[in-house]
Write a protein that holds these residues in place. Structure first.
Motif, mmCIF file in Angstrom:
data_model
loop_
_atom_site.group_PDB
_atom_site.id
_atom_site.type_symbol
_atom_site.label_atom_id
_atom_site.label_comp_id
_atom_site.label_asym_id
_atom_site.label_seq_id
_atom_site.Cartn_x
_atom_site.Cartn_y
_atom_site.Cartn_z
ATOM 1 N N GLY A 107 9.838 -13.611 6.364
ATOM 2 C CA GLY A 107 9.264 -14.583 7.031
ATOM 3 C C GLY A 107 9.769 -14.600 8.611
ATOM 4 O O GLY A 107 9.676 -15.465 9.379
ATOM 5 N N GLU A 108 10.650 -13.346 8.815
ATOM 6 C CA GLU A 108 11.258 -13.284 10.225
ATOM 7 C C GLU A 108 10.342 -12.983 11.287
ATOM 8 O O GLU A 108 10.655 -13.102 12.336
ATOM 9 N N ILE A 109 9.187 -12.276 10.898
ATOM 10 C CA ILE A 109 8.464 -11.688 12.239
ATOM 11 C C ILE A 109 6.996 -12.665 11.977
ATOM 12 O O ILE A 109 6.620 -12.817 11.061
ATOM 13 N N ALA A 110 6.521 -12.593 13.182
ATOM 14 C CA ALA A 110 5.432 -13.723 13.497
ATOM 15 C C ALA A 110 4.069 -12.567 13.540
ATOM 16 O O ALA A 110 2.978 -13.379 13.313
ATOM 17 N N CYS A 111 4.278 -11.649 14.070
ATOM 18 C CA CYS A 111 3.123 -10.557 14.083
ATOM 19 C C CYS A 111 3.492 -9.060 14.039
ATOM 20 O O CYS A 111 4.669 -8.799 14.494
ATOM 21 N N ILE A 112 2.660 -8.187 13.711
ATOM 22 C CA ILE A 112 3.009 -6.890 13.533
ATOM 23 C C ILE A 112 1.689 -6.081 14.050
ATOM 24 O O ILE A 112 0.663 -6.424 13.903
ATOM 25 N N TYR A 113 2.115 -5.122 15.061
ATOM 26 C CA TYR A 113 1.227 -4.356 15.734
ATOM 27 C C TYR A 113 1.142 -3.041 15.154
ATOM 28 O O TYR A 113 2.081 -2.316 15.273
ATOM 29 N N LEU A 114 0.011 -2.322 14.884
ATOM 30 C CA LEU A 114 -0.258 -1.002 14.334
ATOM 31 C C LEU A 114 -1.198 -0.527 15.447
ATOM 32 O O LEU A 114 -2.215 -0.822 15.323
ATOM 33 N N ASN A 115 -0.695 0.366 16.403
ATOM 34 C CA ASN A 115 -1.519 0.916 17.500
ATOM 35 C C ASN A 115 -1.470 2.227 17.165
ATOM 36 O O ASN A 115 -0.515 3.058 17.424
ATOM 37 N N PHE A 116 -2.744 2.700 16.972
ATOM 38 C CA PHE A 116 -3.071 4.254 17.040
ATOM 39 C C PHE A 116 -2.094 5.093 16.251
ATOM 40 O O PHE A 116 -1.680 6.089 16.502
ATOM 41 N N VAL A 149 -1.244 -9.054 11.200
ATOM 42 C CA VAL A 149 -1.279 -7.815 11.578
ATOM 43 C C VAL A 149 -2.409 -7.503 12.367
ATOM 44 O O VAL A 149 -3.461 -7.728 11.995
ATOM 45 N N ILE A 150 -2.078 -6.944 13.415
ATOM 46 C CA ILE A 150 -3.152 -6.569 14.465
ATOM 47 C C ILE A 150 -3.223 -4.937 14.505
ATOM 48 O O ILE A 150 -2.277 -4.343 14.908
ATOM 49 N N PHE A 151 -4.441 -4.430 14.194
ATOM 50 C CA PHE A 151 -4.324 -2.894 14.165
ATOM 51 C C PHE A 151 -5.586 -2.493 15.259
ATOM 52 O O PHE A 151 -6.712 -2.889 15.185
ATOM 53 N N LYS A 152 -5.327 -1.260 15.907
ATOM 54 C CA LYS A 152 -6.053 -1.096 16.760
ATOM 55 C C LYS A 152 -6.140 0.759 16.664
ATOM 56 O O LYS A 152 -4.955 1.324 16.305
ATOM 57 N N THR A 153 -7.205 1.408 16.610
ATOM 58 C CA THR A 153 -7.309 2.799 16.661
ATOM 59 C C THR A 153 -8.776 3.296 16.963
ATOM 60 O O THR A 153 -9.610 2.471 17.284
ATOM 61 N N ASP A 154 -8.461 4.615 17.110
ATOM 62 C CA ASP A 154 -9.842 5.131 17.862
ATOM 63 C C ASP A 154 -10.387 6.173 16.555
ATOM 64 O O ASP A 154 -11.651 6.735 16.776
ATOM 65 N N ASN A 155 -9.720 6.070 15.410
ATOM 66 C CA ASN A 155 -10.375 6.702 14.257
ATOM 67 C C ASN A 155 -10.982 5.878 13.369
ATOM 68 O O ASN A 155 -10.571 4.880 12.759
ATOM 69 N N ARG A 156 -12.423 6.048 13.147
ATOM 70 C CA ARG A 156 -13.350 5.336 12.515
ATOM 71 C C ARG A 156 -12.995 5.569 11.186
ATOM 72 O O ARG A 156 -13.069 4.584 10.407
ATOM 73 N N GLY A 157 -12.558 6.685 10.400
ATOM 74 C CA GLY A 157 -12.390 6.839 9.277
ATOM 75 C C GLY A 157 -11.062 5.886 8.623
ATOM 76 O O GLY A 157 -11.316 5.379 7.736
ATOM 77 N N LEU A 158 -10.049 6.035 9.641
ATOM 78 C CA LEU A 158 -9.026 5.078 9.104
ATOM 79 C C LEU A 158 -9.224 3.572 9.389
ATOM 80 O O LEU A 158 -8.649 2.908 8.577
ATOM 81 N N PHE A 159 -10.026 3.285 10.307
ATOM 82 C CA PHE A 159 -10.591 1.875 10.513
ATOM 83 C C PHE A 159 -11.112 1.332 9.200
ATOM 84 O O PHE A 159 -10.738 0.592 8.741
ATOM 85 N N GLU A 160 -12.142 2.162 8.661
ATOM 86 C CA GLU A 160 -12.840 1.883 7.544
ATOM 87 C C GLU A 160 -11.988 1.844 6.383
ATOM 88 O O GLU A 160 -12.012 0.760 5.473
ATOM 89 N N TYR A 161 -11.157 2.901 6.039
ATOM 90 C CA TYR A 161 -9.994 2.763 5.406
ATOM 91 C C TYR A 161 -9.089 1.525 5.152
ATOM 92 O O TYR A 161 -8.879 0.816 4.070
ATOM 93 N N SER A 162 -8.630 1.349 6.186
ATOM 94 C CA SER A 162 -7.782 -0.021 6.447
ATOM 95 C C SER A 162 -8.439 -1.288 6.205
ATOM 96 O O SER A 162 -7.873 -2.204 5.679
ATOM 97 N N LEU A 163 -9.646 -1.446 6.557
ATOM 98 C CA LEU A 163 -10.938 -2.691 6.287
ATOM 99 C C LEU A 163 -10.659 -2.827 4.577
ATOM 100 O O LEU A 163 -10.616 -3.947 4.179
ATOM 101 N N VAL A 164 -10.755 -1.577 3.788
ATOM 102 C CA VAL A 164 -11.005 -1.840 2.727
ATOM 103 C C VAL A 164 -9.789 -1.938 1.936
ATOM 104 O O VAL A 164 -9.438 -2.879 0.980
#
Length: 214
Positions: A107-116, A149-164
């Motif tokens: 519970g120590e972290i309020a937000c995690i960013y995963l960028n590219f 968790v806030i996730f940004k990417t330019d990779n469509r395949g990784l984005f779809e995988y991550s949503l699943v």
């Protein structure tokens, strides 16, 4: 891209332990004390050269930011950028954070960013993706109530995988955006990669996910 070796990096890190924190595990559960305030702590995994972190720190002085970067030659570049900006709400870690629970308490972290993040496109490397189940288990433990968790990417395949992956883990989504720059979000801070890819017309994908009950 292969990173240029910086022979001065070790000396730089030794001289700036107030910014690039050594032995991060020793501060588990005490990060707010290190910042010297009680503001929420946000973490970017894979900080790169620091553009996103510096931009976020300027935009949100009421938040403490920690950037984690494995490559020494890159983290020193990020550190120089932080020093130039003179922001006091950023700390950096030169760590291979294979298990974030060794660095952050429950519970120590309020937000995690995963960028590219590295997409690791081969199936046999799926466990290395930062949105794989074993990583989600770690995020769930270190995130505070209402943490995202806030996730940004330019990779469509990784984005779809991550949503699943998020869905199968039982996470819920606050946002799914298939063309982030089309909405012209005034609060979006771009990374170096984001500027590069968007300039070529590549859509940028973003989602915001959370763990119910946390």
């Amino acid at each position: 891209m292969r990173q240029r070796h910086k022979p001065w990096a070790d000396t730089f890190l030794q001289e700036n332990t107030h910014l690039v924190i050594p032995q991060a595990q020793q501060h588990k559960g005490k990060w707010k004390e290190l910042f010297g305030n009680d503001k929420p702590v946000h973490v970017e995994i894979g900080t790169g050269k620091g553009q996103f972190l510096v931009g976020m720190a300027q935009q949100h002085p009421d938040i403490n930011f920690i950037g984690i970067e494995l490559a020494k030659s890159i983290v020193v570049t990020a550190a120089q950028k932080v020093l130039d900006a003179q922001h006091k709400n950023i700390l950096l870690l030169n760590e291979n954070a294979a298990d974030f629970r060794e660095i952050f308490a429950d519970g120590e972290i309020a937000c995690i960013y995963l960028n590219f993040s590295d997409p690791w496109p081969k199936n046999r490397h799926a466990k290395r993706r930062l949105t794989y189940q074993s990583f989600l288990e770690q995020y769930q433990e270190v995130l505070a109530n209402t943490g995202e968790v806030i996730f940004k990417t330019d990779n469509r395949g990784l984005f779809e995988y991550s949503l699943v992956s998020f869905s199968q883990f039982g996470m819920r989504l606050n946002e799914v955006n298939l063309d982030l720059h089309a909405i012209e979000d005034p609060l979006n801070v771009m990374t170096e990669y984001e500027e590069k890819f968007s300039a070529k017309g590549q859509p940028i994908y973003r989602c915001r996910a959370f763990f119910p009950g946390t």
